[in-house]
Design an enzyme around this catalytic site. Sequence first.
Site, short mmCIF file in Angstrom:
data_model
loop_
_atom_site.label_atom_id
_atom_site.label_comp_id
_atom_site.label_asym_id
_atom_site.label_seq_id
_atom_site.Cartn_x
_atom_site.Cartn_y
_atom_site.Cartn_z
N LYS A 66 51.46 24.77 -10.21
CA LYS A 66 51.85 25.22 -11.55
C LYS A 66 52.80 26.41 -11.38
O LYS A 66 52.44 27.56 -11.62
CB LYS A 66 50.61 25.60 -12.37
N1 PMP Z 1 50.70 18.31 -16.33
C1 PMP Z 1 51.32 19.49 -16.56
C2 PMP Z 1 52.78 19.60 -16.28
C3 PMP Z 1 50.58 20.58 -17.04
O1 PMP Z 1 51.18 21.76 -17.26
C4 PMP Z 1 49.21 20.43 -17.30
C5 PMP Z 1 48.41 21.58 -17.86
N2 PMP Z 1 47.88 22.38 -16.84
C6 PMP Z 1 48.61 19.18 -17.05
C7 PMP Z 1 49.40 18.15 -16.57
C8 PMP Z 1 47.15 18.99 -17.23
O2 PMP Z 1 46.46 19.66 -16.21
P1 PMP Z 1 45.00 20.23 -16.38
O3 PMP Z 1 44.15 19.10 -16.84
O4 PMP Z 1 44.62 20.72 -15.04
O5 PMP Z 1 45.07 21.30 -17.41
#
Ligand code: PMP
Length: 301
Positions: A154
Amino acid sequence: MSESYIAYHDGAWKPLPECTVPINTHALQYGTGCFEGIRGYWDGTRINLLFLREHFQRLARSAATLLMQAPSVDEMYAIACEVVRRNRPTQNIYLRPAVYKKGTGLGPVMVGVPDGYMCYMIALGDYLDTAKGLNVCVSSWRRLADSAIPTRTKALGGYLNSALAKSEAVLNGYDEAIFLNDRGQVCEGSAENIFIVRDGKLHTPDRTADILEGITRRSIIQLAQDLGIAVEERPIARTELYVADEIFLVGTGCQVSWVRAVDKRAVGNGKGSVTSRIQAAYEEAVYGRDAKRLSWLTPVV
Ligand code: PMP
């Protein structure tokens, strides 16, 4: 007011507006940082943080991949709990921890630049409407390639890609955008992973499709399997979106949000039974009503 919550910033505890950085901060100039988004659910008595350790394990992996030094997982975990304790919220919240390059030197190099760490919280209800059904489009922006900015992390700077897709969608009257990756396959939303239902089975892009390896995605796969719904991780073609029986997006922010239409084509016959079952199971789990999923939650007392 979220603004008056106490936040953690590089060793100090201060009201959020007082947590500031110089304008020449490396992370601000070059997007050099990585972050997490963590939800806390109010169960009427206390806040339960969802997948707390998993989020910090991912943050530690993001930081290592990006040549940044995060505090230890245990330390980040303890700070997050302390943020909640100091603010005593009585509604659903969202925590935003981030590792960032706090040096002020010129040039986009990671080595030798000091790292900082922050963790703040805001009150947060629904991020996307989970009831009405989302009106989504396939973005004209491609998902950035893992070989350009690692999509498994991220990374702060990587979110310019998400911001372009989401902004285009909103400007065109849609709720959300679906990215294709640079191979033209279905990838994910601007901040959500995607699942489609075909012939009673769930399909989602695999982990080499330039997706973020979502923590919600993994939990949905587990819930589906426990409900007896088969899940296949595989490349998904764009036009499968137009013939899918059901589509939903998942993520910490959006939780489980069903998709009503893609590119002005209605999806199936409205909200489908697979989506409904998954949505209900997820809600039971995050509010601590499913005894089998209590390990997902960290109660803050
Ligand atoms: N894809 C992206 C690009 C994101 O920013 C997120 C949010 N974190 C997700 C998928 C979903 O990830 P998570 O379930 O870990 O929040």
